[in-house]
Scaffold this active site. Structure first.
Site, PDB file in Angstrom:
ATOM      1  N   ASN A 153       0.829  -1.199   0.000  1.00  0.00           N
ATOM      2  CA  ASN A 153       0.000   0.000   0.000  1.00  0.00           C
ATOM      3  C   ASN A 153       0.869   1.257   0.000  1.00  0.00           C
ATOM      4  O   ASN A 153       2.035   1.230   0.398  1.00  0.00           O
ATOM      5  CB  ASN A 153      -0.967   0.024   1.186  1.00  0.00           C
ATOM      6  CG  ASN A 153      -0.297   0.174   2.538  1.00  0.00           C
ATOM      7  OD1 ASN A 153      -0.307  -0.738   3.355  1.00  0.00           O
ATOM      8  ND2 ASN A 153       0.294   1.336   2.820  1.00  0.00           N
ATOM      9  N   THR A 155       1.153   5.090   1.607  1.00  0.00           N
ATOM     10  CA  THR A 155       0.680   5.831   2.774  1.00  0.00           C
ATOM     11  C   THR A 155       0.490   7.289   2.396  1.00  0.00           C
ATOM     12  O   THR A 155       1.398   7.929   1.863  1.00  0.00           O
ATOM     13  CB  THR A 155       1.667   5.715   3.944  1.00  0.00           C
ATOM     14  OG1 THR A 155       1.800   4.340   4.300  1.00  0.00           O
ATOM     15  CG2 THR A 155       1.170   6.492   5.155  1.00  0.00           C
ATOM     16  N   LYS A 182      -3.695   8.439   7.163  1.00  0.00           N
ATOM     17  CA  LYS A 182      -3.584   8.718   8.584  1.00  0.00           C
ATOM     18  C   LYS A 182      -4.775   9.564   9.016  1.00  0.00           C
ATOM     19  O   LYS A 182      -5.114  10.569   8.387  1.00  0.00           O
ATOM     20  CB  LYS A 182      -2.284   9.465   8.884  1.00  0.00           C
ATOM     21  CG  LYS A 182      -1.031   8.621   8.705  1.00  0.00           C
ATOM     22  CD  LYS A 182      -0.928   7.549   9.773  1.00  0.00           C
ATOM     23  CE  LYS A 182       0.383   6.797   9.684  1.00  0.00           C
ATOM     24  NZ  LYS A 182       0.503   5.761  10.741  1.00  0.00           N
ATOM     25  N   GLU A 237      -7.466   0.971  11.182  1.00  0.00           N
ATOM     26  CA  GLU A 237      -6.376   0.435  11.992  1.00  0.00           C
ATOM     27  C   GLU A 237      -6.283   1.160  13.333  1.00  0.00           C
ATOM     28  O   GLU A 237      -6.293   2.386  13.398  1.00  0.00           O
ATOM     29  CB  GLU A 237      -5.064   0.585  11.231  1.00  0.00           C
ATOM     30  CG  GLU A 237      -3.858  -0.008  11.918  1.00  0.00           C
ATOM     31  CD  GLU A 237      -2.611   0.078  11.053  1.00  0.00           C
ATOM     32  OE1 GLU A 237      -1.502   0.164  11.623  1.00  0.00           O
ATOM     33  OE2 GLU A 237      -2.749   0.058   9.814  1.00  0.00           O
ATOM     34  N   LYS A 288       4.839  -6.511  12.533  1.00  0.00           N
ATOM     35  CA  LYS A 288       6.144  -5.904  12.269  1.00  0.00           C
ATOM     36  C   LYS A 288       7.229  -6.890  12.693  1.00  0.00           C
ATOM     37  O   LYS A 288       7.400  -7.139  13.891  1.00  0.00           O
ATOM     38  CB  LYS A 288       6.283  -4.593  13.041  1.00  0.00           C
ATOM     39  CG  LYS A 288       5.355  -3.475  12.577  1.00  0.00           C
ATOM     40  CD  LYS A 288       5.523  -2.244  13.462  1.00  0.00           C
ATOM     41  CE  LYS A 288       4.918  -1.007  12.828  1.00  0.00           C
ATOM     42  NZ  LYS A 288       3.477  -1.113  12.599  1.00  0.00           N
TER      43      LYS A 288
END
Length: 383
Positions: A153, A155, A182, A237, A288
């Protein structure tokens, strides 16, 4: 990085490391504060059996809030580097490798373990002539052949509606079909207008994700999810703080056909993927490798999530090129992986080496190997 210790056994394994510091192109805001640079360690391991030698490279780049501190990471690597690297006659290299990795606590020092376990895996894969992704898949008993490229993706930053829509449109023109926005810094109404502007700019064929970084309380999150449901989001998220697993589970109690799916990131770092799954707190788990303690642990977490009906997405902690490349291998080993958050190299003003996984048309190629990327990191292995 040098090591002049004598070899006394049939097998030996030595660990070396050196520090680095890389500045970001601009500060990156997160729930744990701004990230301005990435300070970490290049890790190299040398595996020797009789006269055969293989050298692997790894990266330990701690990020407090997700991993241990830089000081704690350095202390763990120092202890390992100072330990005796030789085995007794008849010891296997695999036994020595497991001994080194087991000496690091994945919960207390995940970045240090990531660096060492990655370097060991790179050395082993180079020795056998395999891509790291293929070796990871084989060790996890996966039948599927890892992919040759991974979808990623883009950002999109926290601009006003016009700026955000323009940035989203440019990303789509570059070939991305999945965008992450965001949210959470502005009011819910302002973020809704930003998401609306992006959806109108890119159309319905582009997947949209939004990331609140734990900014909302339960009441605000509920209002935001209700308002955002109109835009066919892939997921929201971390709509609640990392510790509120109960609240995250409550957000998922609505009919799945009418609500926005919930992804968790910081909650995985705070509690581990098993706690998230037990709490029924997520539709998507953002994983992660640096925060989980290594590529092997990240793949294992992804497979546990998938078996529980939770979709895994692999991302970075804004790592340097060695760890980013490893994360691409992890993602490639996950069958039919969703677009991942791996296109983060452009956030760094400089890097440790040229990137062997350049983004093209919204995908990152998996290096053909052997190991991480063939000879792409040989200078780092020697330094």
């Amino acid at each position: 990085m040098t090591d002049d210790r004598p070899r006394r056994g049939n097998a030996s394994l030595t660990v070396r490391h050196r520090p680095f510091e890389l500045n970001l192109t601009r500060p990156l805001g997160t729930a744990h504060g701004d990230i301005r640079s990435r300070d970490g360690f290049v890790v190299a391991v040398e595996r020797e059996r009789d006269e055969a030698t293989a050298v692997g490279v790894g990266e330990a780049t701690p990020l407090p809030g997700w991993t241990e501190s830089r000081e704690t990471c350095a202390a763990a690597l120092n202890r390992l580097s100072d330990s005796d690297g030789d085995g007794a006659a008849g010891d296997s290299l695999d036994a020595l490798a497991h001994e080194r990795v087991d000496a690091l606590d994945a919960e207390a020092t995940p970045a240090a373990r990531h660096g060492v376990s990655l370097a060991l895996a790179d050395a082993a894969a180079r020795g056998s002539g395999d891509r790291l992704a293929d070796r990871l898949a084989a060790e996890a008993d996966l039948d599927a052949t890892p992919a040759d490229a991974v979808p990623v993706n883009a950002t999109v930053g926290d601009g006003d509606p016009t700026e955000t829509a323009g940035e989203a449109r440019r990303a789509v023109e570059e070939g991305f079909d999945c965008l992450k926005l965001k949210v959470g810094v502005r009011s819910v109404d302002a973020d809704v207008e930003r998401v609306r502007a992006v959806r109108e700019a890119v159309g319905n064929g582009v997947a949209l994700r939004v990331d609140a970084n734990g900014a909302w309380d339960r009441t605000t999150a509920r209002r935001a999810l209700d308002a955002l449901a109109a835009f066919d989001l892939a997921y929201v998220e971390q709509p609640l703080p990392a510790d509120d697993l109960e609240g995250l589970a409550a957000l998922r109690e609505d009919d799945p056909s009418s609500r926005v799916p919930i992804a968790v990131d910081e909650s995985v770092a705070a509690h581990g993927v098993d706690a998230v799954l037990e709490a029924d707190a997520a539709d998507v788990a953002v994983l992660k490798p640096m925060a989980l303690g290594g590529p092997d642990r990240a793949l294992a977490a992804a497979l546990r999530a998938r078996s529980a009906g939770v979709e895994p997405v692999v991302t970075t902690t804004i790592d340097a090129v060695v760890a980013r490349t490893a994360a691409v291998h992890v993602a490639a080993a996950i069958p039919d992986v969703s677009p991942c958050g791996l296109a983060t190299g452009s956030l760094l003003d400089e890097d440790l080496a040229p990137d062997p996984c350049p983004v093209a048309d919204g995908r990152m190629p998996v290096p053909s190997g052997p190991g991480l990327a063939g000879d792409a990191f040989d200078e780092l292995r020697r330094s």
